[in-house]
Design a protein around this motif. Sequence first.
Motif, short mmCIF file in Angstrom:
data_model
loop_
_atom_site.label_atom_id
_atom_site.label_comp_id
_atom_site.label_asym_id
_atom_site.label_seq_id
_atom_site.Cartn_x
_atom_site.Cartn_y
_atom_site.Cartn_z
N ASN A 118 34.98 -23.07 -36.06
CA ASN A 118 36.86 -22.76 -36.09
C ASN A 118 37.39 -22.13 -34.91
O ASN A 118 38.62 -23.00 -34.11
CB ASN A 118 37.54 -22.01 -37.45
CG ASN A 118 38.39 -22.10 -37.79
OD1 ASN A 118 39.61 -21.32 -37.23
ND2 ASN A 118 38.80 -23.08 -38.85
N VAL A 119 37.40 -21.18 -35.01
CA VAL A 119 38.11 -20.86 -32.90
C VAL A 119 37.63 -21.45 -32.20
O VAL A 119 38.82 -21.82 -31.97
CB VAL A 119 37.22 -19.38 -33.06
CG1 VAL A 119 38.14 -17.98 -32.40
CG2 VAL A 119 37.61 -18.01 -34.30
N ARG A 150 39.83 -24.12 -32.66
CA ARG A 150 42.05 -23.78 -31.67
C ARG A 150 41.66 -23.31 -30.25
O ARG A 150 42.66 -23.59 -29.49
CB ARG A 150 42.40 -22.33 -33.21
CG ARG A 150 42.56 -22.60 -34.21
CD ARG A 150 42.05 -22.02 -34.97
NE ARG A 150 42.07 -22.20 -36.31
CZ ARG A 150 43.19 -21.53 -36.90
NH1 ARG A 150 44.24 -21.62 -36.74
NH2 ARG A 150 43.59 -21.96 -38.71
N TYR A 164 44.00 -25.02 -25.97
CA TYR A 164 44.44 -23.94 -25.13
C TYR A 164 43.40 -24.39 -23.54
O TYR A 164 44.83 -24.54 -22.35
CB TYR A 164 45.18 -22.64 -25.22
CG TYR A 164 45.89 -22.62 -26.45
CD1 TYR A 164 46.81 -22.42 -26.01
CD2 TYR A 164 45.18 -21.93 -27.73
CE1 TYR A 164 47.41 -22.41 -27.48
CE2 TYR A 164 45.52 -21.50 -28.63
CZ TYR A 164 47.55 -21.97 -28.70
OH TYR A 164 48.28 -21.80 -29.67
N VAL A 183 46.68 -15.41 -27.54
CA VAL A 183 46.19 -15.99 -29.16
C VAL A 183 45.82 -15.58 -30.22
O VAL A 183 46.03 -15.67 -31.22
CB VAL A 183 44.58 -16.96 -28.12
CG1 VAL A 183 44.46 -17.48 -29.47
CG2 VAL A 183 45.49 -17.99 -27.05
N MET A 241 47.53 -16.14 -34.16
CA MET A 241 46.79 -16.06 -34.68
C MET A 241 46.16 -15.38 -36.15
O MET A 241 46.50 -15.89 -37.52
CB MET A 241 45.39 -16.11 -34.46
CG MET A 241 44.94 -17.81 -33.93
SD MET A 241 43.20 -17.68 -32.69
CE MET A 241 42.68 -18.29 -34.53
N LYS A 277 50.25 -15.73 -37.95
CA LYS A 277 50.95 -16.96 -38.35
C LYS A 277 50.25 -16.80 -40.00
O LYS A 277 49.34 -17.24 -40.15
CB LYS A 277 50.21 -17.90 -37.57
CG LYS A 277 50.70 -19.30 -38.15
CD LYS A 277 49.95 -20.89 -37.30
CE LYS A 277 50.71 -21.93 -37.55
NZ LYS A 277 49.70 -22.78 -36.18
N TYR A 327 50.14 -18.79 -42.93
CA TYR A 327 49.47 -20.16 -43.13
C TYR A 327 50.08 -20.79 -44.56
O TYR A 327 51.13 -20.60 -45.65
CB TYR A 327 48.20 -19.78 -44.44
CG TYR A 327 46.98 -18.63 -44.11
CD1 TYR A 327 45.80 -20.04 -43.36
CD2 TYR A 327 46.54 -18.01 -44.52
CE1 TYR A 327 45.09 -18.90 -42.73
CE2 TYR A 327 45.39 -16.95 -44.26
CZ TYR A 327 44.76 -17.74 -43.39
OH TYR A 327 43.59 -17.25 -42.39
#
Length: 203
Positions: free
Chosen positions: A150-151, A154, A158, A173, A177, A180, A182
């Motif tokens: 998942n990471v 993401r 970039y 980043v 993350m 941010k 949900y």
Amino acid sequence: MMQNMDDRKGETWELAMETLKDLGRKLKVAISDAGSGLLKGVKAAFPIRYSWSYKLSSEILRFRERLPTIMLFIGRLFRDFSMKAEAMGLPEEVFRLLYSRFAVSKESEAYAKLIQQASALIPAGELANVEKVHDEIVTGIKRASSMVENVNGRLRAYMNIKRHVSSNFYSLVQLHMNAKKYRRSRVASRKGHSPLELLTGIH
């Protein structure tokens, strides 16, 4: 037996095995590294029980590939054991003994001995509670690679844009993350909150 040969075919190995037979050598069990020529030669010369190590070598290779992940899991596991033991006023050895149960059968004497040793270090009547805490620690550490993937997914967005990604950029980043919120989640209590808020309890 030790001599230079032009090839390693089954017929070549068979001749070598026949030479051993002529010298009076008898084999009861053959253990091979799964080389096809050797397998064919030994099998043709000696009617014995064979133990080919295809599965063993495959498992060894898999273990080597997973070793860094396994060591990371064990390190986190024993760290959590130590922290929980200190919080409960128990020796860390209690959790290590309980964890060792996974290596033996529940019906074995070794299993009963481990329980006995752990019980001797725990106040009377608290074994079931300590076992529950132990099991929660073991099952609480995620061993799947889904979170890592998942990471990576993401970060890939970039990395495709930037030719060079520095460690400072990864820190930005990470901050983004963690802060941010949900917008959606399968867990209702997470929606509208950031990982940092859920971790610290500060909103």
